[in-house]
Scaffold this motif. Sequence first.
Motif, PDB file in Angstrom:
ATOM      1  N   PHE A 258       0.831  -1.201   0.000  1.00 21.13           N
ATOM      2  CA  PHE A 258       0.000   0.000   0.000  1.00 21.13           C
ATOM      3  C   PHE A 258       0.868   1.255   0.000  1.00 21.13           C
ATOM      4  O   PHE A 258       1.947   1.287   0.610  1.00 21.13           O
ATOM      5  N   ALA A 259       0.368   2.296  -0.649  1.00 22.54           N
ATOM      6  CA  ALA A 259       1.076   3.578  -0.724  1.00 22.54           C
ATOM      7  C   ALA A 259       1.192   4.234   0.649  1.00 22.54           C
ATOM      8  O   ALA A 259       2.140   5.001   0.888  1.00 22.54           O
ATOM      9  N   GLU A 260       0.289   3.983   1.541  1.00 25.30           N
ATOM     10  CA  GLU A 260       0.320   4.545   2.894  1.00 25.30           C
ATOM     11  C   GLU A 260       1.654   4.250   3.584  1.00 25.30           C
ATOM     12  O   GLU A 260       2.163   5.062   4.354  1.00 25.30           O
ATOM     13  N   LYS A 261       2.227   3.094   3.313  1.00 19.88           N
ATOM     14  CA  LYS A 261       3.489   2.679   3.958  1.00 19.88           C
ATOM     15  C   LYS A 261       4.693   3.500   3.502  1.00 19.88           C
ATOM     16  O   LYS A 261       5.718   3.520   4.164  1.00 19.88           O
ATOM     17  N   THR A 262       4.594   4.157   2.354  1.00 15.15           N
ATOM     18  CA  THR A 262       5.743   4.880   1.801  1.00 15.15           C
ATOM     19  C   THR A 262       5.530   6.391   1.759  1.00 15.15           C
ATOM     20  O   THR A 262       6.305   7.099   1.128  1.00 15.15           O
ATOM     21  N   LYS A 263       4.516   6.885   2.446  1.00 13.74           N
ATOM     22  CA  LYS A 263       4.137   8.294   2.303  1.00 13.74           C
ATOM     23  C   LYS A 263       5.233   9.279   2.701  1.00 13.74           C
ATOM     24  O   LYS A 263       5.232  10.416   2.238  1.00 13.74           O
ATOM     25  N   HIS A 264       6.189   8.873   3.521  1.00 13.13           N
ATOM     26  CA  HIS A 264       7.268   9.772   3.932  1.00 13.13           C
ATOM     27  C   HIS A 264       8.615   9.391   3.313  1.00 13.13           C
ATOM     28  O   HIS A 264       9.657   9.880   3.739  1.00 13.13           O
ATOM     29  N   LEU A 265       8.584   8.510   2.324  1.00 15.62           N
ATOM     30  CA  LEU A 265       9.804   8.068   1.639  1.00 15.62           C
ATOM     31  C   LEU A 265       9.801   8.594   0.208  1.00 15.62           C
ATOM     32  O   LEU A 265       8.733   8.824  -0.371  1.00 15.62           O
ATOM     33  N   VAL A 266      10.985   8.757  -0.362  1.00 13.18           N
ATOM     34  CA  VAL A 266      11.094   9.198  -1.753  1.00 13.18           C
ATOM     35  C   VAL A 266      12.127   8.346  -2.481  1.00 13.18           C
ATOM     36  O   VAL A 266      13.083   7.849  -1.883  1.00 13.18           O
ATOM     37  N   MET A 267      11.913   8.222  -3.766  1.00 16.44           N
ATOM     38  CA  MET A 267      12.832   7.506  -4.644  1.00 16.44           C
ATOM     39  C   MET A 267      13.900   8.473  -5.147  1.00 16.44           C
ATOM     40  O   MET A 267      13.667   9.681  -5.183  1.00 16.44           O
ATOM     41  N   PRO A 268      15.057   7.979  -5.585  1.00 13.62           N
ATOM     42  CA  PRO A 268      16.122   8.847  -6.112  1.00 13.62           C
ATOM     43  C   PRO A 268      15.885   9.206  -7.574  1.00 13.62           C
ATOM     44  O   PRO A 268      16.558   8.714  -8.464  1.00 13.62           O
ATOM     45  N   GLY A 269      14.921  10.018  -7.836  1.00 18.02           N
ATOM     46  CA  GLY A 269      14.566  10.386  -9.206  1.00 18.02           C
ATOM     47  C   GLY A 269      13.063  10.437  -9.330  1.00 18.02           C
ATOM     48  O   GLY A 269      12.329  10.237  -8.357  1.00 18.02           O
ATOM     49  N   PRO A 270      12.571  10.685 -10.530  1.00 14.30           N
ATOM     50  CA  PRO A 270      11.124  10.808 -10.716  1.00 14.30           C
ATOM     51  C   PRO A 270      10.392   9.499 -10.400  1.00 14.30           C
ATOM     52  O   PRO A 270      10.880   8.411 -10.725  1.00 14.30           O
ATOM     53  N   PHE A 271       9.252   9.616  -9.755  1.00 19.87           N
ATOM     54  CA  PHE A 271       8.401   8.460  -9.480  1.00 19.87           C
ATOM     55  C   PHE A 271       6.981   8.961  -9.232  1.00 19.87           C
ATOM     56  O   PHE A 271       6.782  10.123  -8.899  1.00 19.87           O
ATOM     57  N   GLU A 272       6.028   8.066  -9.419  1.00 25.01           N
ATOM     58  CA  GLU A 272       4.631   8.401  -9.163  1.00 25.01           C
ATOM     59  C   GLU A 272       4.290   7.975  -7.737  1.00 25.01           C
ATOM     60  O   GLU A 272       4.390   6.799  -7.404  1.00 25.01           O
ATOM     61  N   ARG A 273       3.907   8.935  -6.915  1.00 23.81           N
ATOM     62  CA  ARG A 273       3.613   8.681  -5.503  1.00 23.81           C
ATOM     63  C   ARG A 273       2.607   7.538  -5.328  1.00 23.81           C
ATOM     64  O   ARG A 273       2.784   6.686  -4.461  1.00 23.81           O
ATOM     65  N   THR A 274       1.560   7.481  -6.146  1.00 19.58           N
ATOM     66  CA  THR A 274       0.522   6.453  -5.981  1.00 19.58           C
ATOM     67  C   THR A 274       1.005   5.058  -6.359  1.00 19.58           C
ATOM     68  O   THR A 274       0.360   4.071  -6.026  1.00 19.58           O
ATOM     69  N   ARG A 275       2.136   4.983  -7.049  1.00 16.40           N
ATOM     70  CA  ARG A 275       2.682   3.688  -7.465  1.00 16.40           C
ATOM     71  C   ARG A 275       3.823   3.216  -6.561  1.00 16.40           C
ATOM     72  O   ARG A 275       4.339   2.128  -6.740  1.00 16.40           O
ATOM     73  N   PHE A 276       4.228   4.038  -5.592  1.00 20.35           N
ATOM     74  CA  PHE A 276       5.302   3.706  -4.663  1.00 20.35           C
ATOM     75  C   PHE A 276       4.652   3.050  -3.444  1.00 20.35           C
ATOM     76  O   PHE A 276       3.975   3.705  -2.656  1.00 20.35           O
ATOM     77  N   LEU A 277       4.853   1.739  -3.318  1.00 21.13           N
ATOM     78  CA  LEU A 277       4.107   0.929  -2.348  1.00 21.13           C
ATOM     79  C   LEU A 277       5.037   0.202  -1.386  1.00 21.13           C
ATOM     80  O   LEU A 277       6.186  -0.079  -1.720  1.00 21.13           O
TER      81      LEU A 277
END
Length: 196
Positions: free
Chosen positions: A145-164
């Motif tokens: 679920f995206a809720e688990k990653t809400k305070h994390l970021v990827m090193p480059g462009p990414f779609e927040r709703t797809r980061f799970l």
Amino acid sequence: MAAVLDSVRAFFAQNTFTIDQENPGDVVARENLLDRAMGPNRRRKSSEALRRGRVPAEGLALVARDADGHVIGTVRLWSVEAGVDRDGSSVPALLLGPLAVNGAHEGQGIGGALMRAAIAEAKRRGHGAILLVGDAPYYERFGFFAEKTKHLVMPGPFERTRFLGLDLKAGWLDGAVGLLTPSGRKLARPSLRKAA
């Protein structure tokens, strides 16, 4: 790992595939499969920046094989640091991907079998969480679920709703904040000898 793979093999014995550890002889087939499934820009994704120059986490490179032993699916998990926790300590996690299945074998449950085997083996090996970038409707059925990653970021462009994310240990990602960074073992490069 053998017990997990044996149970997956037994469950899918009636199908035309098995789940197995990736071996060095699978490299060309895996790369060709990924090129076909992910397209020519697969190496430009943010996830690739975390995998580049690294090897998958120990025991967490799996393939699906057809009845003749050919690679028809693949999934790998990579060691990363998922930011830091409230105390400023790094949060070890795994990054899943890519997951791919040969188009001629889609709809046979291969992707789901690879996911279940990867999650079970990661849990058995004591890992705390798995992260991925992918389609939420597909991965939510496995507990991502995206809720688990809400305070994390990827090193480059990414779609927040797809980061799970998926906690393998209760609350593992709670409080994790910051940038994902690679932490896995580096790929051994052959040494070059200078001419005398």
